[in-house]
Design an enzyme around this catalytic site. Sequence first.
Site, short mmCIF file in Angstrom:
data_model
loop_
_atom_site.label_atom_id
_atom_site.label_comp_id
_atom_site.label_asym_id
_atom_site.label_seq_id
_atom_site.Cartn_x
_atom_site.Cartn_y
_atom_site.Cartn_z
N LYS A 178 0.86 -1.19 0.00
CA LYS A 178 0.00 0.00 0.00
C LYS A 178 0.88 1.23 0.00
O LYS A 178 2.04 1.17 0.46
CB LYS A 178 -0.87 0.01 1.26
CG LYS A 178 -2.09 0.90 1.17
CD LYS A 178 -3.24 0.20 0.50
CE LYS A 178 -4.42 1.15 0.35
NZ LYS A 178 -5.59 0.47 -0.20
N GLY A 237 -25.50 3.02 2.61
CA GLY A 237 -24.62 3.63 1.61
C GLY A 237 -25.06 3.28 0.19
O GLY A 237 -24.81 2.18 -0.29
N GLY A 255 -23.98 4.29 -2.71
CA GLY A 255 -22.97 4.83 -3.62
C GLY A 255 -22.71 3.91 -4.80
O GLY A 255 -23.60 3.16 -5.23
N VAL A 285 -21.01 1.15 -5.17
CA VAL A 285 -21.20 -0.29 -4.96
C VAL A 285 -22.62 -0.58 -4.47
O VAL A 285 -23.32 -1.44 -5.02
CB VAL A 285 -20.16 -0.85 -3.95
CG1 VAL A 285 -20.38 -2.34 -3.73
CG2 VAL A 285 -18.75 -0.61 -4.45
P1 NAD Z 1 -19.06 5.66 -2.65
O1 NAD Z 1 -18.35 6.85 -2.08
O2 NAD Z 1 -19.48 5.67 -4.07
O3 NAD Z 1 -20.38 5.36 -1.78
C1 NAD Z 1 -20.44 5.47 -0.40
C2 NAD Z 1 -21.83 6.02 -0.06
O4 NAD Z 1 -22.01 5.97 1.35
C3 NAD Z 1 -22.02 7.48 -0.49
O5 NAD Z 1 -23.22 7.58 -1.24
C4 NAD Z 1 -22.12 8.24 0.85
O6 NAD Z 1 -22.99 9.35 0.77
C5 NAD Z 1 -22.67 7.16 1.74
N1 NAD Z 1 -22.43 7.35 3.17
C6 NAD Z 1 -21.32 7.86 3.79
N2 NAD Z 1 -21.49 7.82 5.14
C7 NAD Z 1 -22.69 7.26 5.36
C8 NAD Z 1 -23.42 6.93 6.53
N3 NAD Z 1 -22.93 7.17 7.76
N4 NAD Z 1 -24.65 6.36 6.40
C9 NAD Z 1 -25.15 6.09 5.18
N5 NAD Z 1 -24.52 6.39 4.02
C10 NAD Z 1 -23.30 6.96 4.12
O7 NAD Z 1 -18.11 4.41 -2.31
P2 NAD Z 1 -18.16 2.98 -2.97
O8 NAD Z 1 -17.16 2.92 -4.07
O9 NAD Z 1 -19.58 2.59 -3.22
O10 NAD Z 1 -17.56 2.08 -1.79
C11 NAD Z 1 -18.34 1.77 -0.65
C12 NAD Z 1 -17.48 1.05 0.37
O11 NAD Z 1 -16.94 -0.15 -0.20
C13 NAD Z 1 -16.25 1.85 0.84
O12 NAD Z 1 -16.02 1.52 2.20
C14 NAD Z 1 -15.12 1.31 -0.01
O13 NAD Z 1 -13.86 1.43 0.65
C15 NAD Z 1 -15.51 -0.15 -0.12
N6 NAD Z 1 -14.97 -0.81 -1.32
C16 NAD Z 1 -15.26 -0.33 -2.54
C17 NAD Z 1 -14.75 -0.97 -3.67
C18 NAD Z 1 -15.06 -0.47 -5.07
O14 NAD Z 1 -14.79 -1.20 -6.02
N7 NAD Z 1 -15.64 0.71 -5.21
C19 NAD Z 1 -13.94 -2.11 -3.53
C20 NAD Z 1 -13.67 -2.60 -2.25
C21 NAD Z 1 -14.20 -1.92 -1.14
#
Ligand code: NAD
Length: 357
Positions: A87, A183, A185, A187
């Site tokens: 990392k 969340g 977002g 994913v």
């Molecule tokens: P993203 O930023 O697109 O979505 C996260 C969402 O969570 C946002 O819409 C945000 O408004 C919401 N949020 C933040 N705090 C919140 C709370 N307290 N209550 C409710 N909603 C809340 O991120 P993502 O890419 O969808 O990733 C989501 C999680 O998965 C993260 O923890 C990320 O590290 C993990 N992750 C993502 C990937 C990937 O491929 N994107 C891979 C492995 C792990």
Amino acid sequence: MLEITDISVAGYERVRRAVDPSRGLHALIAVHSTVLGKQADGSSRALGGMRLWPYSSLDEAKTDVLRLARGMTYKAACAGLNLGGGKSVIIGKPEDKTPAMFEAMGEFVESFGGTYITAEDVNTKVEDMAPVAKKTSHVAGLAGKSGNPSPKTAWGCFLGLQATLTEVFGSPDVAGKTVAIEGAGSVGSVYGGLIAKHGGKVIVADIRQESALRVAAATGGRVVSPTEIHSVECDVYAPCALGGSLNDETIPDLSCRAVVGAANNQLLEDRHGDALRARGIVYAPDYVVNAAGLINVYCELDPKGYDEPRSMRMAEMIRKTLAEIFAISREEGISTARAADRYAERRIEAARAEAPR
Ligand code: NAD
């Protein structure tokens, strides 16, 4: 000029610090282990993203990079990849990032001679990897290659959901099951869509109300507030926002049979995995469930080029691995989180034992 110094850390193959005041870089790279990343030509490699964060001290940044690098080793091990864990972290504010800073970072990555491969992470984007790539070829997730990993990660979560439903209910059938997604977002929204498509019911919350409303509309689900989502009655709670959702405050309130979500570091502390087990809630370990994004980037490293169907097929592994982890947890009377660590450690130890001396 880039000044690089080695830092000796027990249990890590290589940790280095780079400082370049003229290009605004202060960064650390940690390679935890390349045991699983040995290549036929004798070289070895570890992969992990490049995080940009306004750490308050060098010590704080070092603690984070070491924890994250080790986590990558375990994630790659459970995903069955021929890859070690590493990392990098840049100490700085996201608004201060510049192409020159990323070029300096590219030189820093290059100083590892290919044992560390970087990619985007928190506060770094695909476009930030372009200046990195000017200085090193050891960068993945570039524009025009494997692309946005989020839909793949969501697909992996869905496979993890099926494996967990099998453990809890004896069938992978999602139809009629209710999943509470925290969340909405990149994913969470795709994961919700897959659940609805397979006949499941979705409850969703997001601090951005419009995101939750959009997912509810697309899935025929309903919205609750971010403070309620962990406690709503459901079959599965799916943390897909930030880490730390499973803690002393939330665990007693959970009204679900299982936890299957994408967020990294869902357990605030290791002992919270034990607390879930004590409550009879099956926790699908986060780094096993969310590995499909890493699997996708890994496929980009293939000398034959990125192959999307292969990435999707490799993600199927998540179902089998989770079933094995649940079995270890049952047989050894330990939390599923500790069982996942044990599963990873066994794979690493087996590779170490096989390696030529
Ligand atoms: P993203 O930023 O697109 O979505 C996260 C969402 O969570 C946002 O819409 C945000 O408004 C919401 N949020 C933040 N705090 C919140 C709370 N307290 N209550 C409710 N909603 C809340 O991120 P993502 O890419 O969808 O990733 C989501 C999680 O998965 C993260 O923890 C990320 O590290 C993990 N992750 C993502 C990937 C990937 O491929 N994107 C891979 C492995 C792990």
